[in-house]
Structure formats: C-alpha cells, structure tokens
Scaffold this motif. Structure first.
Motif: not given
Length: 328
Positions: A240-244, A269-272, A284-288
């Motif tokens: 997770p996380g939005s920092s790659f 992952g986290g969405e970038n 596939t991502t979880i978008e905050e």
C-alpha cells in the motif's frame, strides 16, 4: 465626559500603526512582516512578531490575504515525489480557489516561528514536527491529513486505511489466493491498513503468518522483505501507499526475483494516478481520495480562519478498489 469615563481603558483594537509606533518601524515594514514578505531583517521581523503577539494583533482577512502553511516532513522521501508531493499540489489548488495564500517552509521547525500565519495543514510529520504542531494548535487552527494518533480535540481529514487493508485482502481471497502478504513499514498509516488486512484474513479463516504480515523498520530494505515473503510461500502481496511502494515491489518481483505477476504472485498497490495503469501488467490498486481529502481540509481551514466552527472536526473518507491485471 466625566473623569471616570475618561479613565476607562480603551476598547479600540490595535492596528498596524500602533505596532509600527511601538516597534519603531514603518507601517509598510509591519505589513511586510505580517504578510510574510521578504526584504525585512531577521531581528526586525522578530521584534515585530513579538510585539504583534503581545498586542494580539491579527489584521482582518478583509484587508489582507489569509496565509496558511502546508507542511511535510523534510526527511521523508515522498516530499518531492509521491504522497506528500501529490497532496501538496491538490491543497495548493484548493486554497488558490479560495484566495488563500500558501507557504511551504523548507524546514518547518526552523521557519515557522518567523511566520505570521492564519492556519496550518500538516501532510506528513515526524516526532519533532509533531511537537511543534502541538504548540501551534494553541494559537491557530491546525488540520492534519492521515493522522492516526489524533487527540480528541484535534482536526483531521483521513482516508479509511483500515478499509484499504480489508479490501485488498478480500480481493486476493476472492481470486483464490491462499497466503496473501502485507508489505509496509513500521508507521501508523501502514499499521491501520494491516489491521484491516488481518481482519479479512480472519473472516476467511486463513492463518496469519508473521513472516508475511509484520511491519518492517527503516533499517530493512524491500528486497529482503519481499524475498522473505516469497520463501514463506506468499502467493499475493499488498504493497500500500501512494509513494510508489507497489512499483518498487513489482520491479523486485519481476527483475530481481524473476517471477511473473500475476501468474506467480498477485500484487495490489496504492494508486499512483497516471502511472499505475501503464505498468506491465497494469496494477490493481486501492485508491485513496487525495483530491477530495485536500478539498475537505482546505474547506475546513477556510472556515476556521474566518472564525467559524466546523460541523465535522474529524473526517474519514472511503477508499475504492481499482481492478486491473496484476491479480488473476
């Protein structure tokens, strides 16, 4: 006028002209200090700020531009790229729509005491900056983003990190994965996601293997953590996380370990935004809801700097799963 009336203390609010007279500088210099402008000597700025604090002088927003600081921890790598940088950009745009000036101190712990501010947005913060923010809360509104150690009276806008972890693990389980792993450092946001992740595993009756669900410290690199997970039998990883973080994990799996995603290991992952969808495979991502979080935080600080109250001092926004090709 009677003698008793003439001896009453004046109720007139101090002005910048009073401050100029007391400090021995021009009204223009006072204005530059109060509006955080340059071309003022540091000793003059300090003298004016001390006098302004003693007089409780704060010019009305109608006659000056309100100014807020957007703070991020200088030692965190996502200040230039990733979560903090993206959030700062969204916040700057949200404040510009409201005609509120934005300052971004290079070193908040050193720079903030010399600034005259209406409020603060805290994006990322370490121990020292958190202590300074606690002091600032006594004299101006401070709004935190993704703060998972809030006190009851503090202001915040969070995304639902527990829901993030739950959604990721549940998606793996629904796709037939038997041993999902969690890749995250020992920080409160990751700990919140891990709680949701473990909750979904428990609901599905899957065991929790500490080798695959333990937060790691800063002294441990991602290659060693991912290698340990794969050796422990992990067939899926949530990074997770939005920092790659997930992009790095994909690189390790593919080019360091020679594995195929999603055939050998599924990955979430986290969405970038603008990056995740162009990876191989598309991730596939979880978008905050970073843009919505910035808008809500800016609206909150806007109201507070006008002297208004807010109906929801602590807001949590939902996240969403974006299905692509990294989970089969």
């Amino acid at each position: 006028m009677s003698r008793s009336e003439s001896s009453r203390p004046s109720s007139k609010k101090p002005t910048i002209y009073d401050l100029a007279r007391i400090t021995g500088v021009s009204p223009g210099t006072v204005s530059r200090v109060l509006n955080n402008r340059d071309k003022v000597k540091s000793e003059t700025r300090d003298r004016v700020l001390r006098a302004a604090t003693e007089l409780n002088l704060k010019p009305q927003a109608a006659v000056r531009t309100r100014q807020v600081a957007i703070l991020s921890e200088p030692e965190f790598p996502d200040r230039v790229e990733g979560y903090a940088a993206t959030m700062t950009a969204h916040l700057s745009f949200a404040f510009s729509k409201r005609d509120i000036g934005v300052l971004q101190p290079t070193n908040p712990c050193e720079d903030l005491p010399g600034m005259f501010l209406d409020g603060v947005i805290a994006v990322t913060f370490g121990k020292a900056l958190r202590a300074l923010l606690a002091e600032l809360e006594q004299r101006m509104p401070v709004v935190y983003l993704d703060n998972f150690a809030l006190q009851p009276n503090e202001l915040s806008v969070n995304s639902d990190h527990v829901q993030s972890g739950w959604l990721a693990a549940r998606h793996f389980i629904e796709r037939g994965r038997k041993k999902p792993a969690f890749l995250g450092g020992d920080f409160l946001p990751f700990a919140a996601r891990l709680r949701g992740f473990k909750q979904a595993l428990a609901e599905a009756g899957l065991p929790v293997d500490d080798r695959c669900t333990t937060l790691f410290g800063p002294e441990i690199n991602h290659v060693s953590v991912v290698t340990r997970m794969i050796r422990a039998g992990a067939d899926a990883i949530y990074a997770p996380g939005s920092s790659f973080q997930a992009i790095e994990c994909l690189h390790i799996l593919t080019y360091v370990m020679g594995l195929k995603v999603p055939q050998d290991v599924a990955l979430i992952g986290g969405e970038n935004e603008g990056i995740s969808c162009f990876l191989n495979p598309p991730l596939t991502t979880i978008e905050e809801p970073l843009r919505d979080m910035a808008e809500r935080a800016a609206a909150m600080l806007d109201s507070l700097t006008r002297g208004e109250t807010v109906a929801e001092p602590q807001i949590t926004l939902p996240v969403r799963l974006i299905e692509r090709d990294s989970v089969a």
